[in-house]
Write a protein that holds these residues in place. Structure first.
Motif, short mmCIF file in Angstrom:
data_model
loop_
_atom_site.label_atom_id
_atom_site.label_comp_id
_atom_site.label_asym_id
_atom_site.label_seq_id
_atom_site.Cartn_x
_atom_site.Cartn_y
_atom_site.Cartn_z
N ARG A 74 0.83 -1.21 0.00
CA ARG A 74 0.00 0.00 0.00
C ARG A 74 0.86 1.26 0.00
NH1 ARG A 74 -4.48 -2.37 4.31
NH2 ARG A 74 -5.74 -3.50 2.76
N GLU A 75 2.04 1.18 0.63
CA GLU A 75 2.97 2.31 0.57
C GLU A 75 3.43 2.55 -0.87
OE1 GLU A 75 4.76 4.52 2.94
OE2 GLU A 75 2.79 4.13 3.82
N VAL A 76 3.68 1.46 -1.59
CA VAL A 76 4.08 1.59 -3.00
C VAL A 76 2.97 2.27 -3.79
CG1 VAL A 76 4.61 0.30 -5.10
CG2 VAL A 76 5.65 -0.38 -2.94
N ALA A 77 1.73 1.81 -3.57
CA ALA A 77 0.60 2.39 -4.30
C ALA A 77 0.43 3.87 -3.98
CB ALA A 77 -0.68 1.62 -3.97
N GLY A 78 0.75 4.24 -2.73
CA GLY A 78 0.57 5.62 -2.32
C GLY A 78 1.70 6.55 -2.71
N GLN A 79 2.93 6.02 -2.81
CA GLN A 79 4.09 6.87 -3.03
C GLN A 79 4.53 6.97 -4.49
OE1 GLN A 79 7.48 6.85 -0.40
NE2 GLN A 79 6.40 5.66 1.17
N PHE A 80 4.15 6.00 -5.33
CA PHE A 80 4.67 5.96 -6.68
C PHE A 80 3.55 6.11 -7.72
CE2 PHE A 80 7.65 3.66 -4.01
CZ PHE A 80 8.85 4.30 -4.33
N GLU A 81 3.92 6.66 -8.87
CA GLU A 81 2.94 6.90 -9.93
C GLU A 81 2.77 5.70 -10.86
OE1 GLU A 81 3.96 10.40 -12.07
OE2 GLU A 81 3.80 11.73 -10.33
N ARG A 82 3.87 4.97 -11.13
CA ARG A 82 3.82 3.88 -12.10
C ARG A 82 4.56 2.64 -11.56
NH1 ARG A 82 5.12 8.43 -15.11
NH2 ARG A 82 3.49 9.16 -16.54
N PRO A 83 4.02 2.00 -10.56
CA PRO A 83 4.68 0.78 -10.05
C PRO A 83 4.36 -0.42 -10.93
CG PRO A 83 2.73 1.26 -8.76
CD PRO A 83 2.86 2.38 -9.76
N ALA A 84 5.13 -1.49 -10.74
CA ALA A 84 4.90 -2.76 -11.43
C ALA A 84 5.29 -3.88 -10.48
CB ALA A 84 5.73 -2.85 -12.70
N LEU A 85 4.66 -5.03 -10.65
CA LEU A 85 5.02 -6.22 -9.87
C LEU A 85 5.73 -7.19 -10.80
CD1 LEU A 85 2.80 -8.08 -7.27
CD2 LEU A 85 4.38 -9.29 -8.76
N LEU A 86 7.01 -7.42 -10.53
CA LEU A 86 7.79 -8.34 -11.36
C LEU A 86 7.41 -9.77 -10.98
CD1 LEU A 86 11.30 -6.67 -11.48
CD2 LEU A 86 9.32 -6.31 -12.93
N PHE A 87 6.88 -10.50 -11.95
CA PHE A 87 6.31 -11.81 -11.70
C PHE A 87 7.10 -12.86 -12.46
CE2 PHE A 87 3.28 -15.25 -12.59
CZ PHE A 87 2.87 -15.54 -11.30
N SER A 88 7.71 -13.78 -11.71
CA SER A 88 8.53 -14.81 -12.34
C SER A 88 7.79 -16.13 -12.51
CB SER A 88 9.79 -15.06 -11.49
OG SER A 88 9.42 -15.66 -10.24
N GLY A 89 6.67 -16.29 -11.82
CA GLY A 89 5.98 -17.58 -11.81
C GLY A 89 6.48 -18.47 -10.70
N GLY A 90 7.43 -17.97 -9.91
CA GLY A 90 7.95 -18.73 -8.77
C GLY A 90 7.08 -18.52 -7.53
N LYS A 91 7.35 -19.33 -6.50
CA LYS A 91 6.49 -19.33 -5.31
C LYS A 91 6.45 -17.97 -4.61
CE LYS A 91 10.14 -20.96 -2.23
NZ LYS A 91 11.20 -20.60 -3.21
N ASP A 92 7.57 -17.24 -4.62
CA ASP A 92 7.62 -15.96 -3.91
C ASP A 92 6.74 -14.92 -4.61
OD1 ASP A 92 9.52 -16.90 -1.97
OD2 ASP A 92 11.06 -16.73 -3.52
N SER A 93 6.84 -14.83 -5.93
CA SER A 93 6.00 -13.87 -6.64
C SER A 93 4.53 -14.31 -6.64
CB SER A 93 6.51 -13.64 -8.07
OG SER A 93 6.54 -14.82 -8.82
N ILE A 94 4.29 -15.62 -6.56
CA ILE A 94 2.92 -16.10 -6.43
C ILE A 94 2.34 -15.67 -5.09
CG2 ILE A 94 1.49 -18.17 -6.22
CD1 ILE A 94 3.47 -19.51 -8.22
N ALA A 95 3.15 -15.80 -4.03
CA ALA A 95 2.71 -15.33 -2.70
C ALA A 95 2.44 -13.83 -2.73
CB ALA A 95 3.76 -15.67 -1.65
N LEU A 96 3.24 -13.08 -3.49
CA LEU A 96 3.02 -11.63 -3.60
C LEU A 96 1.67 -11.31 -4.23
CD1 LEU A 96 6.42 -10.01 -4.70
CD2 LEU A 96 5.19 -9.69 -2.55
N THR A 97 1.25 -12.11 -5.21
CA THR A 97 -0.05 -11.84 -5.83
C THR A 97 -1.19 -12.07 -4.83
OG1 THR A 97 -0.30 -14.09 -6.74
CG2 THR A 97 0.78 -12.43 -8.13
N ARG A 98 -1.03 -13.06 -3.94
CA ARG A 98 -2.05 -13.26 -2.91
C ARG A 98 -2.06 -12.07 -1.95
NH1 ARG A 98 -4.82 -17.53 -0.88
NH2 ARG A 98 -5.00 -17.93 -3.11
N LEU A 99 -0.88 -11.59 -1.58
CA LEU A 99 -0.79 -10.42 -0.71
C LEU A 99 -1.40 -9.19 -1.37
CD1 LEU A 99 2.82 -11.11 0.57
CD2 LEU A 99 0.78 -11.07 2.01
#
Length: 304
Positions: A22-47
């Motif tokens: 939520r800090e990222v969404a509030g502080q930045f204009e054009r964020p992105a989530l780097l998604f590798s298909g690995g377990k960590d980035s999958i957990a990030l999508t749930r978060l």
């Protein structure tokens, strides 16, 4: 027993990660989530779902496809993006090699991992991303252990350890100059075991490559097992065997070794990890062993 006053440790980790997103969404204009298909980035999508639903994510999913990825991961990536209904941006290292006139890596186990940096910097420039969220964790590797949650990169995408900012009382400073960007690591304080316990609690579906399966493998001089791939340049003397293996981490098929395992469920994997004496990258990633400072060198050049 967890209570309102003393929540479960996974609840605390989850709350911290949601706060960071939520800090990222509030502080930045054009964020992105780097998604590798690995377990960590999958957990990030749930978060991210917990942070922003019922609304849409305030950032797209971005995948840098080396062309050497495991097929199971690419299939899962597309299925998850469709399920989430979120925008997926894919940029291919193969296109970068052609457009920039780069040299394909050589050798027996040619990895395009170093060339990912060029594609990543190109996509950041193309969409003018000012923050890139990733699933790196401090327990993975020593260079990542000393990196902040908000990690500032210069206008060349380079990381300078001396420019690390203090992060006190969960206060994150996202102020940057034009052209700079920030790499953000919401699960930096998690461990591999934490991720798997969270996957278990949230009942998150994963690619089958994480669980025990039969696979043709090349036996490396180190004794590690590298999944057989058309991208390998093998000799007649190389030993190819069939083994029951799983992958602790996923990257290029040419530099990510499997581990022998009979773990067919998340509970089995958690039991495996409780006995493990080597980190996931230490056990599996060939590219980290090119030098003592392999990861840090790549990060200084713009790698995630």
């Amino acid at each position: 027993m967890p209570t309102a006053a003393y929540p479960d440790y996974l609840d605390r980790l989850e709350a911290e990660a949601i706060h960071i997103l939520r800090e990222v969404a509030g502080q930045f204009e054009r964020p992105a989530l780097l998604f590798s298909g690995g377990k960590d980035s999958i957990a990030l999508t749930r978060l991210a779902e917990k942070a922003f639903r019922p609304g849409k994510f305030p950032f797209p999913l971005v995948h840098v496809d080396t062309g050497h990825n495991f097929e199971e991961i690419i299939n899962y990536r597309d299925e998850l993006a469709a399920h989430l209904g979120e925008k997926l941006i894919v940029r291919k290292v193969e296109d970068t090699i052609r457009e920039r006139g780069l040299h394909e890596p050589g050798g027996k186990y040619p990895s395009r991992n170093p060339l990912q940096t060029y594609t990543l910097l190109d996509v950041i420039e193309e969409f003018e991303f000012d923050a890139c969220i990733g699933g790196a964790r401090r327990d993975e590797e020593k260079a990542r252990a000393k990196e902040r949650i908000f990690s500032v990169r210069d206008d060349f995408g380079q990381w300078d350890p001396k420019r690390q900012r203090p992060e006190l009382w969960n206060i994150y400073n996202g102020r940057i100059q034009k052209g700079e960007n920030v790499r953000v690591f919401p699960i930096s304080n998690w461990t591999e075991l934490d991720v798997w316990n969270y996957i278990k609690r949230e009942n998150i579906k994963l690619p089958e490559i994480y669980f025990s399966h039969e696979r043709q493998c090349v036996v490396l001089p180190s004794g590690q097992l590298l999944g057989f791939s058309e991208h390998l340049n093998l000799d007649e003397t190389d030993e190819i065997v069939n083994r029951r293996v799983r992958f602790r981490t996923v990257g290029d098929s040419t530099c990510t070794a499997a581990v022998e395992s009979d773990a067919v469920s998340v509970n089995d994997i958690i039991e495996d990890l409780l006995l493990a004496k080597v980190s996931e990258r230490g056990a599996t990633r060939l590219d980290d062993n090119l030098s003592e400072t392999g990861m840090e060198d790549r990060k200084r050049n713009g790698y995630f």
